[in-house]
Design a protein around this motif. Structure first.
Motif: not given
Length: 115
Positions: A22-49
């Motif tokens: 009867l419904t769709v998984s929220i994760w299907s929606y999120v995965n097909t619209n990643l640009e809406m849910f991706t932080n534009p300020f995120y930058s991957k760090l090397k090593g551990k925090i």
């Protein structure tokens, strides 16, 4: 309801209610619209925090950590946490100054790019 991912208490109840049909998984929606849910300020760090344990930035949340203690209920002395409060004020002041300097730098950079 459009998404059934978090309906009911467990998979068995979702299965019995035929939520997947009867419904769709929220994760299907999120995965097909990643640009809406991706932080534009995120930058991957090397090593551990590594967290900072500097006393200058640590804050003791008395409302949280002393919630169920007698000290929280009977404490009438507002000066008990004064050093923490003073540090918090100092931190907020420095943070405001830092943000102001960042803004100035950004404006100068923009002005230099236009010239």
């Amino acid at each position: 309801c459009k998404y059934g991912t978090f309906l009911f208490n467990n998979d068995k109840e979702r299965y019995q209610a035929k939520i997947r049909e009867l419904t769709v998984s929220i994760w299907s929606y999120v995965n097909t619209n990643l640009e809406m849910f991706t932080n534009p300020f995120y930058s991957k760090l090397k090593g551990k925090i590594e967290p900072s344990y500097s006393p200058a930035i640590l804050q003791f949340w008395k409302e949280h950590f002393l919630l169920y203690t007698e000290q929280a209920e009977t404490s009438e002395n507002p000066d008990t946490h004064r050093p923490f409060d003073d540090r918090a004020k100092q931190y907020k002041s420095l943070l405001a100054e830092l943000n102001s300097l960042k803004l100035q730098l950004s404006q100068q950079s923009s002005a230099n790019n236009v010239s």
